[in-house]
Design an enzyme around this catalytic site. Structure first.
Site, PDB file in Angstrom:
ATOM      1  N   CYS A   1       0.270 -70.498  47.512  1.00 45.69           N
ATOM      2  CA  CYS A   1       1.708 -70.237  47.669  1.00 45.69           C
ATOM      3  C   CYS A   1       2.056 -69.538  48.976  1.00 45.69           C
ATOM      4  O   CYS A   1       3.229 -69.279  49.247  1.00 45.69           O
ATOM      5  CB  CYS A   1       2.209 -69.440  46.470  1.00 45.69           C
ATOM      6  SG  CYS A   1       1.717 -70.225  44.936  1.00 45.69           S
TER       7      CYS A   1
ATOM      8  N   HIS B   1       9.143 -62.910  46.843  1.00 49.02           N
ATOM      9  CA  HIS B   1       8.315 -63.962  46.242  1.00 49.02           C
ATOM     10  C   HIS B   1       8.815 -64.172  44.810  1.00 49.02           C
ATOM     11  O   HIS B   1       8.974 -65.307  44.392  1.00 49.02           O
ATOM     12  CB  HIS B   1       6.844 -63.549  46.293  1.00 49.02           C
ATOM     13  CG  HIS B   1       5.909 -64.627  45.879  1.00 49.02           C
ATOM     14  ND1 HIS B   1       5.926 -65.871  46.447  1.00 49.02           N
ATOM     15  CD2 HIS B   1       4.938 -64.664  44.930  1.00 49.02           C
ATOM     16  CE1 HIS B   1       4.993 -66.629  45.870  1.00 49.02           C
ATOM     17  NE2 HIS B   1       4.389 -65.922  44.942  1.00 49.02           N
TER      18      HIS B   1
ATOM     19  N   GLU C   1       5.010 -56.840  43.109  1.00 54.12           N
ATOM     20  CA  GLU C   1       5.876 -56.942  44.285  1.00 54.12           C
ATOM     21  C   GLU C   1       6.862 -55.777  44.323  1.00 54.12           C
ATOM     22  O   GLU C   1       7.140 -55.217  45.396  1.00 54.12           O
ATOM     23  CB  GLU C   1       6.637 -58.274  44.289  1.00 54.12           C
ATOM     24  CG  GLU C   1       7.424 -58.485  45.577  1.00 54.12           C
ATOM     25  CD  GLU C   1       7.974 -59.907  45.732  1.00 54.12           C
ATOM     26  OE1 GLU C   1       7.955 -60.671  44.734  1.00 54.12           O
ATOM     27  OE2 GLU C   1       8.423 -60.232  46.844  1.00 54.12           O
TER      28      GLU C   1
ATOM     29  N   LYS D   1      13.615 -68.534  43.296  1.00 56.20           N
ATOM     30  CA  LYS D   1      12.820 -69.393  42.412  1.00 56.20           C
ATOM     31  C   LYS D   1      13.535 -69.818  41.133  1.00 56.20           C
ATOM     32  O   LYS D   1      13.243 -70.896  40.618  1.00 56.20           O
ATOM     33  CB  LYS D   1      11.467 -68.744  42.136  1.00 56.20           C
ATOM     34  CG  LYS D   1      10.582 -68.777  43.391  1.00 56.20           C
ATOM     35  CD  LYS D   1       9.180 -68.294  43.139  1.00 56.20           C
ATOM     36  CE  LYS D   1       8.292 -68.504  44.361  1.00 56.20           C
ATOM     37  NZ  LYS D   1       8.605 -67.629  45.490  1.00 56.20           N
TER      38      LYS D   1
ATOM     39  N   HIS E   1       9.317 -72.745  41.582  1.00 53.28           N
ATOM     40  CA  HIS E   1       8.269 -72.274  42.480  1.00 53.28           C
ATOM     41  C   HIS E   1       7.695 -73.514  43.165  1.00 53.28           C
ATOM     42  O   HIS E   1       6.996 -74.307  42.540  1.00 53.28           O
ATOM     43  CB  HIS E   1       7.192 -71.534  41.704  1.00 53.28           C
ATOM     44  CG  HIS E   1       6.232 -70.790  42.592  1.00 53.28           C
ATOM     45  ND1 HIS E   1       6.119 -71.062  43.944  1.00 53.28           N
ATOM     46  CD2 HIS E   1       5.367 -69.778  42.352  1.00 53.28           C
ATOM     47  CE1 HIS E   1       5.210 -70.256  44.466  1.00 53.28           C
ATOM     48  NE2 HIS E   1       4.741 -69.474  43.531  1.00 53.28           N
TER      49      HIS E   1
ATOM     50  N   PHE F   1      -2.097 -67.026  44.673  1.00 51.59           N
ATOM     51  CA  PHE F   1      -3.356 -66.934  43.934  1.00 51.59           C
ATOM     52  C   PHE F   1      -4.474 -66.937  44.960  1.00 51.59           C
ATOM     53  O   PHE F   1      -4.405 -67.629  45.982  1.00 51.59           O
ATOM     54  CB  PHE F   1      -3.526 -68.134  42.999  1.00 51.59           C
ATOM     55  CG  PHE F   1      -2.808 -67.984  41.680  1.00 51.59           C
ATOM     56  CD1 PHE F   1      -2.633 -66.748  41.084  1.00 51.59           C
ATOM     57  CD2 PHE F   1      -2.308 -69.096  41.034  1.00 51.59           C
ATOM     58  CE1 PHE F   1      -1.981 -66.621  39.866  1.00 51.59           C
ATOM     59  CE2 PHE F   1      -1.656 -68.985  39.805  1.00 51.59           C
ATOM     60  CZ  PHE F   1      -1.490 -67.741  39.223  1.00 51.59           C
TER      61      PHE F   1
END
Lengths: 106, 402
Positions: free
Chosen positions: B161, B293, B304, B325, B330, B389
């Site tokens: 991502c 994010h 975050e 998002k 996403h 990730f």
């Protein structure tokens, strides 16, 4: 948990469910998939007292999804459940809140 | 040192084709999430996604060209065409060895891979003879290089991502270094296939209904798809040719947690933001908006929020933060680009985009979220975060042109 908890004390009994057999079915999955001794299962039990590692929790959730043909997302409620009674309440709620699946569109 | 200007932007997302459609949906919080509609997906339990609907590749390029492209390359083609057109660069200016093409992707040609594997394992012997060049993660970059005769550095960045944000960041560094003068950069993703979604289901980070970043009762992400592409140029060259500068790409920071393949890390995320601030030569107080994010997963949002507090201190209470998002899903390897395009438009319009689907505050995510709708706001610089990730973090800062 060090942050304020406004939820009151954690429950010490099993949640009251419309289908009383559901608790036993869930417990059976936890025992089998999580490799937990049946005697250790209690409303106040925690993942720690049951010795459940994260991979075993995943196996339990997979087992529950297959048993009940449902999907259980890792929600903030699930992650904050303080004991087995709360965990089962969240799991049952998440099964019941599942939106109606579109039947077309393959 | 050379400054880096953004002179063109292009987008395709569930909100539609073009940056205008993306911006309007993100600004007003009009979610493009809808019922899942894919082949072979009957057994899936999660039935929602933010898909690009009614996409006709042949209306954007000759059909024989598009047939040789996976969906993620087709998306990149559309977004790149819009970005290059907006930049005003002529075909002979964008061509040549002083231009780079860098399109990030998390997976690459997942639809091609999925179709090919399905056919082959089903006993079909004639799989698509172009399977390999279609599915390679560098296919979108190569396609853009070929289409626009870009002969400088061309490669794809893949960091889940963070792929798009790192692509944009590395291109800015190449321009500053003098290695190139301009770049066509961004990210593209198209991996809404049945088997992919099943894999996401097994991680239990997919929401069965609604993405609610930083909210109590959040249940995870909704998968999206699309592409975002920018034209970056050395600012002096852009000004010399009379180009309109949309924003300056002022700062880039990237770090790796070096800890866990899934669990995010507060220090890793915070250090990426701090590195971007240092790169831009800005104090935290200079940032007037953060496009988070904000995935809507339990772990990302707590992490975050803590990282933002670590970087911005008590000032985080005043700093508007929103996530796009819930609107476009996403988009994984495209997320950093689509969300930077929203951030640039927010900066231009001096508006903080809405933060939707919020149910109730989560004590672990104490942020200033514009849940009542878009807000007029005066600010000179904005930050866009991407955390992946694998623990790879990237932060980009844009500032208003001088």
């Amino acid at each position: 948990m060090t942050d304020e908890d406004t939820r009151g004390p954690a429950p010490t009994t099993w949640p009251q469910l419309d289908d009383p057999d559901m608790i036993e079915r869930i417990i059976k999955v936890i025992v089998e998939e999580g490799k937990v001794e049946r005697d250790k299962i209690a409303p106040e039990a925690t993942l720690q007292t049951l010795g459940l590692e994260s991979i075993e929790v995943v196996m339990v959730l997979m087992g529950l999804e297959e048993e009940f043909d449902t999907y259980i997302p890792m929600s903030s409620d699930l992650s904050e459940a303080r004991n087995l009674s709360e965990l089962i309440s969240v799991i049952v709620a998440s099964m019941q809140s599942e939106p109606a699946a579109p039947t077309s569109g393959g | 040192m050379r400054k880096v200007a953004i002179t063109g932007m292009g987008a395709i997302s569930a909100a539609g084709i073009g940056v205008d459609a993306l911006w309007l949906a993100a600004r007003d919080g009009v979610s493009a999430v809808g019922p899942l509609d894919i082949t072979r997906g009957q057994s899936l339990r999660v039935r929602v996604a933010a898909s690009v609907k009614d996409f006709d590749p042949a209306s954007h390029a000759p059909a024989d060209v598009m047939r040789r492209c996976d969906r993620f390359t087709q998306f990149a083609h559309v977004a790149a065409a819009e970005a290059i057109a907006q930049s005003g660069l002529g075909a002979d200016e964008i061509a040549g060895p002083r231009t780079a093409a860098i399109i990030g992707t998390g997976i690459g040609g997942m639809n091609t891979l999925d179709d090919g594997c399905f056919d082959f394992y089903s006993g079909v012997k004639r799989v698509d003879p172009l399977s390999v060049p279609k599915l390679i993660p560098s296919a979108a970059t190569s396609h853009i290089s070929i289409t626009h005769r870009i002969t400088g550095p061309c490669f794809s960045v893949t960091s889940a991502c963070s792929s798009a944000s790192q692509s944009i960041g590395i291109a800015a560094m190449l321009i500053r270094s003098g290695a190139i003068d301009r770049a066509v950069v961004g990210g593209s993703e198209a991996c809404i296939t049945a088997a992919t979604l099943r894999a996401w289901e097994m991680m239990r980070v997919l929401s069965p209904d609604v993405c609610r970043p930083f909210s109590a009762g959040r249940t995870g992400i909704v998968i999206g798809e699309g592409a975002g592409v920018f034209v970056l140029e050395a600012e002096d060259l852009a000004l010399a040719r009379g180009a309109k500068v949309l924003a300056r790409l002022a700062g880039y920071g990237t770090t790796s947690d070096a800890r866990d393949i899934i669990q995010p890390d507060v220090d890793g995320a915070a250090n990426a933001m701090s590195a971007a601030l240092a790169d831009a030569g800005l104090a935290p107080a200079a940032i007037g908006y953060v496009n988070a994010h904000g995935t809507g997963t339990v772990l990302n949002d707590i992490n975050e929020a803590a990282a933002l507090r670590q970087v911005f201190g008590e000032g985080v209470g005043e700093l508007p933060v929103s996530s796009s998002k819930p609107v476009i899903g996403h988009t994984l390897g495209a997320a950093g680009a689509l969300e930077l395009a929203i951030t640039v438009r927010a900066l231009e319009a001096q508006v903080v985009p809405a933060h939707i689907n919020f149910k109730a505050p989560d004590a672990k995510c104490p942020l200033n979220l514009p849940t009542a709708g878009p807000q007029a706001h005066r600010f000179e610089a904005a930050l866009s975060n991407s955390f992946a990730f694998g623990g790879i973090n990237a932060a980009l800062i844009v500032s208003r042109p001088e």
